[in-house]
Design a protein around this motif. Structure first.
Motif, PDB file in Angstrom:
ATOM      1  N   LYS A   1       0.865  -1.211   0.109  1.00  0.00           N
ATOM      2  CA  LYS A   1      -0.266  -0.125   0.162  1.00  0.00           C
ATOM      3  C   LYS A   1       0.882   1.196  -0.173  1.00  0.00           C
ATOM      4  O   LYS A   1       0.576   2.231  -0.570  1.00  0.00           O
ATOM      5  CB  LYS A   1      -0.841  -0.252   1.280  1.00  0.00           C
ATOM      6  CG  LYS A   1      -2.030  -0.988   1.330  1.00  0.00           C
ATOM      7  CD  LYS A   1      -2.781  -1.072   2.332  1.00  0.00           C
ATOM      8  CE  LYS A   1      -3.570  -2.299   2.627  1.00  0.00           C
ATOM      9  NZ  LYS A   1      -4.424  -2.173   4.166  1.00  0.00           N
TER      10      LYS A   1
ATOM     11  N   SER B   1       0.891   4.006  -3.041  1.00  0.00           N
ATOM     12  CA  SER B   1       0.342   5.250  -2.639  1.00  0.00           C
ATOM     13  C   SER B   1       1.419   6.355  -2.682  1.00  0.00           C
ATOM     14  O   SER B   1       1.122   7.430  -3.408  1.00  0.00           O
ATOM     15  CB  SER B   1      -0.075   5.329  -1.075  1.00  0.00           C
ATOM     16  OG  SER B   1      -0.400   6.667  -0.691  1.00  0.00           O
TER      17      SER B   1
ATOM     18  N   ASN C   1      -8.161   1.158  -4.284  1.00  0.00           N
ATOM     19  CA  ASN C   1      -9.306   1.193  -3.300  1.00  0.00           C
ATOM     20  C   ASN C   1      -9.409  -0.119  -2.588  1.00  0.00           C
ATOM     21  O   ASN C   1      -9.177  -1.181  -2.955  1.00  0.00           O
ATOM     22  CB  ASN C   1     -10.591   1.171  -4.076  1.00  0.00           C
ATOM     23  CG  ASN C   1     -10.864   2.561  -4.759  1.00  0.00           C
ATOM     24  OD1 ASN C   1     -11.042   3.507  -4.060  1.00  0.00           O
ATOM     25  ND2 ASN C   1     -10.784   2.731  -5.930  1.00  0.00           N
ATOM     26  N   GLU C   2      -9.851  -0.202  -1.226  1.00  0.00           N
ATOM     27  CA  GLU C   2     -10.088  -1.285  -0.535  1.00  0.00           C
ATOM     28  C   GLU C   2     -11.405  -1.550  -0.259  1.00  0.00           C
ATOM     29  O   GLU C   2     -12.459  -0.600  -0.024  1.00  0.00           O
ATOM     30  CB  GLU C   2      -9.191  -0.845   0.942  1.00  0.00           C
ATOM     31  CG  GLU C   2      -7.716  -1.188   0.586  1.00  0.00           C
ATOM     32  CD  GLU C   2      -6.982  -1.027   1.901  1.00  0.00           C
ATOM     33  OE1 GLU C   2      -6.861  -1.987   2.481  1.00  0.00           O
ATOM     34  OE2 GLU C   2      -6.530   0.301   2.198  1.00  0.00           O
ATOM     35  N   SER C   3     -11.722  -2.804  -0.091  1.00  0.00           N
ATOM     36  CA  SER C   3     -13.148  -3.242   0.437  1.00  0.00           C
ATOM     37  C   SER C   3     -13.004  -4.432   1.124  1.00  0.00           C
ATOM     38  O   SER C   3     -11.953  -5.015   1.244  1.00  0.00           O
ATOM     39  CB  SER C   3     -14.172  -3.514  -1.074  1.00  0.00           C
ATOM     40  OG  SER C   3     -13.480  -4.575  -1.482  1.00  0.00           O
TER      41      SER C   3
ATOM     42  N   PHE D   1      -8.906  -5.332  -2.476  1.00  0.00           N
ATOM     43  CA  PHE D   1      -8.485  -4.247  -3.229  1.00  0.00           C
ATOM     44  C   PHE D   1      -8.720  -4.274  -4.860  1.00  0.00           C
ATOM     45  O   PHE D   1      -8.262  -5.426  -5.393  1.00  0.00           O
ATOM     46  CB  PHE D   1      -7.380  -3.706  -2.608  1.00  0.00           C
ATOM     47  CG  PHE D   1      -5.971  -4.309  -3.353  1.00  0.00           C
ATOM     48  CD1 PHE D   1      -5.564  -3.720  -4.297  1.00  0.00           C
ATOM     49  CD2 PHE D   1      -5.613  -5.407  -2.817  1.00  0.00           C
ATOM     50  CE1 PHE D   1      -4.380  -4.137  -5.013  1.00  0.00           C
ATOM     51  CE2 PHE D   1      -4.371  -6.004  -3.334  1.00  0.00           C
ATOM     52  CZ  PHE D   1      -3.818  -5.296  -4.536  1.00  0.00           C
TER      53      PHE D   1
ATOM     54  N   GLU E   1      -7.312   1.656  -9.663  1.00  0.00           N
ATOM     55  CA  GLU E   1      -8.138   2.309 -10.872  1.00  0.00           C
ATOM     56  C   GLU E   1      -7.042   3.325 -11.497  1.00  0.00           C
ATOM     57  O   GLU E   1      -6.172   4.043 -10.696  1.00  0.00           O
ATOM     58  CB  GLU E   1      -9.266   3.130 -10.243  1.00  0.00           C
ATOM     59  CG  GLU E   1      -9.037   4.257  -9.098  1.00  0.00           C
ATOM     60  CD  GLU E   1     -10.263   4.599  -8.476  1.00  0.00           C
ATOM     61  OE1 GLU E   1     -10.404   5.916  -8.660  1.00  0.00           O
ATOM     62  OE2 GLU E   1     -11.188   3.678  -7.988  1.00  0.00           O
TER      63      GLU E   1
ATOM     64  N   GLU F   1     -18.100   6.423 -12.491  1.00  0.00           N
ATOM     65  CA  GLU F   1     -16.941   5.881 -11.992  1.00  0.00           C
ATOM     66  C   GLU F   1     -15.801   6.759 -12.268  1.00  0.00           C
ATOM     67  O   GLU F   1     -14.791   6.829 -11.554  1.00  0.00           O
ATOM     68  CB  GLU F   1     -16.837   4.523 -12.303  1.00  0.00           C
ATOM     69  CG  GLU F   1     -17.780   3.594 -11.636  1.00  0.00           C
ATOM     70  CD  GLU F   1     -17.588   2.084 -12.123  1.00  0.00           C
ATOM     71  OE1 GLU F   1     -18.023   1.165 -11.460  1.00  0.00           O
ATOM     72  OE2 GLU F   1     -17.130   2.040 -13.341  1.00  0.00           O
TER      73      GLU F   1
ATOM     74  N   GLU G   1     -15.810   9.984 -10.456  1.00  0.00           N
ATOM     75  CA  GLU G   1     -15.596   9.885  -8.916  1.00  0.00           C
ATOM     76  C   GLU G   1     -13.882   9.583  -9.057  1.00  0.00           C
ATOM     77  O   GLU G   1     -13.387  10.148  -7.964  1.00  0.00           O
ATOM     78  CB  GLU G   1     -16.236   8.719  -8.490  1.00  0.00           C
ATOM     79  CG  GLU G   1     -15.845   8.391  -7.026  1.00  0.00           C
ATOM     80  CD  GLU G   1     -16.167   9.480  -5.831  1.00  0.00           C
ATOM     81  OE1 GLU G   1     -15.615   9.613  -4.795  1.00  0.00           O
ATOM     82  OE2 GLU G   1     -16.810  10.627  -6.398  1.00  0.00           O
ATOM     83  N   HIS G   2     -13.396   8.764  -9.987  1.00  0.00           N
ATOM     84  CA  HIS G   2     -12.023   8.597 -10.099  1.00  0.00           C
ATOM     85  C   HIS G   2     -11.093   9.979 -10.016  1.00  0.00           C
ATOM     86  O   HIS G   2     -10.166   9.935  -9.453  1.00  0.00           O
ATOM     87  CB  HIS G   2     -11.623   7.795 -11.132  1.00  0.00           C
ATOM     88  CG  HIS G   2     -10.161   7.535 -11.575  1.00  0.00           C
ATOM     89  ND1 HIS G   2      -9.077   7.266 -10.966  1.00  0.00           N
ATOM     90  CD2 HIS G   2      -9.621   8.192 -12.818  1.00  0.00           C
ATOM     91  CE1 HIS G   2      -8.022   7.244 -11.662  1.00  0.00           C
ATOM     92  NE2 HIS G   2      -8.239   7.913 -12.469  1.00  0.00           N
TER      93      HIS G   2
ATOM     94  N   LYS H   1     -11.181  11.832  -6.852  1.00  0.00           N
ATOM     95  CA  LYS H   1     -10.341  11.434  -5.740  1.00  0.00           C
ATOM     96  C   LYS H   1      -8.944  11.602  -6.096  1.00  0.00           C
ATOM     97  O   LYS H   1      -8.200  12.047  -5.368  1.00  0.00           O
ATOM     98  CB  LYS H   1     -10.665   9.987  -5.512  1.00  0.00           C
ATOM     99  CG  LYS H   1     -12.004   9.532  -4.920  1.00  0.00           C
ATOM    100  CD  LYS H   1     -12.113   8.242  -4.477  1.00  0.00           C
ATOM    101  CE  LYS H   1     -12.066   7.330  -5.939  1.00  0.00           C
ATOM    102  NZ  LYS H   1     -12.043   6.023  -5.654  1.00  0.00           N
TER     103      LYS H   1
ATOM    104  N   ASN I   1     -10.878  -0.188 -14.283  1.00  0.00           N
ATOM    105  CA  ASN I   1     -10.515  -0.628 -12.984  1.00  0.00           C
ATOM    106  C   ASN I   1      -9.649  -1.978 -13.152  1.00  0.00           C
ATOM    107  O   ASN I   1     -10.086  -2.784 -14.062  1.00  0.00           O
ATOM    108  CB  ASN I   1     -11.655  -1.070 -12.051  1.00  0.00           C
ATOM    109  CG  ASN I   1     -12.559   0.370 -11.555  1.00  0.00           C
ATOM    110  OD1 ASN I   1     -11.871   1.272 -11.382  1.00  0.00           O
ATOM    111  ND2 ASN I   1     -13.877   0.397 -12.014  1.00  0.00           N
TER     112      ASN I   1
END
Length: 209
Positions: free
Chosen positions: A16, A20, A44-46, A50, A53, A114, A117-118, A121, A155
């Motif tokens: 990460k 980053s 993106n994490e969920s 992850f 994108e 999407e 939003e990408h 961010k 993605n």
């Protein structure tokens, strides 16, 4: 990417960090022909894991051939530095220390929402530290959506993850300390970062002895 066992990492936090801090990375594909584009990535994490994108220009060759389900390779290079053999207390070869991540994955093309939003961010991440941030919200939705017409967003859902952390783990304490000292003397940001990472590793090794 071939990574000798001694340099392989399973540290997700390191992955990460590398992504980053080194988000301008390579998007590599081989549909029709081998192609690579430097592009800006976000992670993106969920609960399921992850995904990455990114976006490239619609004029780019990759934007013309990539489609849902295609496989791509994302290559992130972190801190890295030359290691001179003159720093050792014995005859040996010079090398290069580095941290890197390669992620192979399947792509899914972004919808317009999407992509919007990408971009929001991505802009926030890099504009936030500026004295007078120019965020997507400040530009106006109409303007941003007009500019979006030239962007191709994707993605990437990982199928393989490779993390390399080559920090002279094959050297003894004396030579590791010599390398750390020599790296600091270069006054180069990446070299100093590698020196700091090596010092951390050395301290952990000492604690585990």
């Amino acid at each position: 990417m071939y990574i000798p066992k001694i340099y392989r990492s399973e540290d997700s936090e390191l992955m990460k960090e590398i992504i980053s801090k080194n988000g301008f990375a390579l998007l590599i594909s081989d549909q029709e022909k081998l192609a690579a584009t430097h592009s800006m990535f976000l992670m993106n994490e969920s609960d399921e894991g992850f995904y990455l994108e990114t976006h490239i220009s619609k004029g780019n060759f990759q934007a013309k051939v990539l489609k849902d389900g295609d496989e791509v390779l994302c290559d992130f290079l972190g801190a890295n530095s030359y290691i001179s053999s003159s720093w050792y207390d014995h005859k040996n070869v010079s090398t290069w220390n580095y941290e890197a991540v390669q992620i192979r994955g399947k792509i899914k093309l972004m919808t317009d929402e999407e992509l919007y939003e990408h971009l929001r961010k991505l802009t926030f991440k890099y504009e936030k530290p500026q004295k007078c941030p120019m965020l997507v919200e400040n530009m106006g939705e109409e303007y941003v959506r007009k500019e979006m017409r030239g962007a191709f967003g994707i993605n990437i859902f990982p199928t393989e993850i490779h993390i390399a952390s080559k920090l002279s783990q094959n050297r003894d304490e004396v030579n590791t300390e010599r390398i750390i000292s020599s790296l600091k003397e270069t006054h180069h940001a990446d070299s100093i970062k590698i020196a700091e990472k090596m010092k951390e590793n050395l301290e952990i090794t000492k604690q585990n002895i």
